[in-house]
Scaffold this active site. Structure first.
Site, PDB file in Angstrom:
ATOM      1  N   LYS A  72      62.048  29.238  22.229  1.00 37.73           N
ATOM      2  CA  LYS A  72      61.227  29.166  21.012  1.00 37.73           C
ATOM      3  C   LYS A  72      62.130  29.149  19.792  1.00 37.73           C
ATOM      4  CE  LYS A  72      56.947  30.999  22.688  1.00 37.73           C
ATOM      5  NZ  LYS A  72      55.655  30.593  22.142  1.00 37.73           N
ATOM      6  N   LEU A 130      57.260  32.647  11.853  1.00 36.54           N
ATOM      7  CA  LEU A 130      57.475  33.508  13.016  1.00 36.54           C
ATOM      8  C   LEU A 130      56.730  33.014  14.258  1.00 36.54           C
ATOM      9  CD1 LEU A 130      57.215  36.961  11.204  1.00 36.54           C
ATOM     10  CD2 LEU A 130      59.224  35.521  11.549  1.00 36.54           C
ATOM     11  N   HIS A 181      60.190  36.045  17.686  1.00 35.42           N
ATOM     12  CA  HIS A 181      60.327  37.059  16.636  1.00 35.42           C
ATOM     13  C   HIS A 181      59.489  38.286  16.977  1.00 35.42           C
ATOM     14  CE1 HIS A 181      61.124  33.249  14.276  1.00 35.42           C
ATOM     15  NE2 HIS A 181      62.166  33.977  13.915  1.00 35.42           N
TER      16      HIS A 181
END
Ligand code: AMP
Length: 275
Positions: free
Chosen positions: A179, A34, A38
């Protein structure tokens, strides 16, 4: 520390207890490793984060085995973001001799579906299972995976899941790269080269904001910008209707401009929407 559970029964017991207290439940489906993208999905309610690298959405030639995993770091991020539970099952817990799959037609055959023909069947099946396991009020998906968001919304509508699907904006690195857990595959030169996706998309968006309506011209400009980067190989550059994912002619509203680009061996995706 946030509980990390492995079985469907344990998830159901937590959710039942929250329901008895009258609390609402959110679900954030992820494949783990993560990052801040997230974290931005973990917003409110009693949030369950599923952390499962789902084998059925990877083709044999893809990166299922090497996909990065770090459940301890994931637990720390979920805890600090305020999530209440992590569901981290083994594939055997999710699929014992399963014969049932969920597939959405048409919108899964375009964009990423062309290079990844089995991918969205795997996604729709696992997301349906997670919906039935957690039975959340709301489920959160990033616009980073815009086609996935569109497919999940259609599946929820078609199959009458009583769940609100919340789409969340793309979280980027400071220099603009979206990301992604897969960014860890990039070496230093590739990391720099990967900026061509965001750069090209921002060129396209600017053209539209400046009044360009012809999607072909915008797509050509995006392609040209990516092709200037020697380490990049385009999988697709497309401008499509935000709901039907069919090619759009008029760039001025309700469109998704999406790209998939190999940087070395790593396939990255990025997009913007004009709604
Ligand atoms: P993944 O773990 O890559 O399957 O992603 C799980 C969820 O996080 C999906 O709904 C993604 O769209 C979302 N997500 C991944 N990266 C980002 C990002 N950079 N910004 C916002 N959401 C993201």
């Amino acid at each position: 520390m946030i509980p990390v559970v492995k079985t469907i029964d344990e998830v159901r017991n937590y959710v039942k207890a929250w329901r008895r207290e009258g609390r609402t439940v959110g679900l954030v489906p992820t494949m783990g490793f993560l990052h801040e993208g997230h974290r931005s999905l973990i917003e409110n309610d009693c949030v369950v984060v599923s952390d499962f690298v789902n084998p059925t959405q990877f083709a044999p030639n893809e990166d299922f085995e090497t996909y990065p995993r770090d459940i301890e770091a994931d637990a720390a991020l979920c805890e600090s973001a305020g999530a209440k539970l992590i569901f981290n099952p083994e594939p055997s817990e999710m699929y014992h001799d399963a014969l049932t799959t969920v597939s959405v037609d048409k919108i899964t055959k375009v964009l990423c579906g062309k290079t990844r023909p089995i991918h969205f069947n795997g996604v729709c099946t696992v997301v349906s299972k997670l919906f039935n396991i957690v039975m959340p009020d709301r489920a959160y998906f990033g616009q980073k995976d815009a086609q996935q968001l569109c497919v999940v919304k259609k599946m929820v509508k078609d199959l009458n899941f009583d769940i609100e699907i919340v789409g969340c904006p793309i979280i980027r690195e400071k220099d603009g790269l979206a990301k992604s857990s897969r960014n860890t595959y990039l070496n230093a030169a590739e990391r720099k080269a990967a900026l061509c996706l965001a750069r090209a998309l921002s060129t396209g968006r600017k053209m539209i904001c400046d009044g360009e309506k012809d999607t072909e011209r915008v797509a050509d400009a995006i392609r040209a910008e990516i092709e200037r980067e020697p380490l990049a190989r385009i999988d697709y550059v497309e401008i499509v209707d935000l709901d039907t994912l069919e090619p759009a002619r008029d760039a001025s509203s309700h469109i998704l401009a999406a790209v998939a680009v190999y940087i070395g061996k790593t396939r990255l995706i990025d997009n913007f929407i004009i709604d």
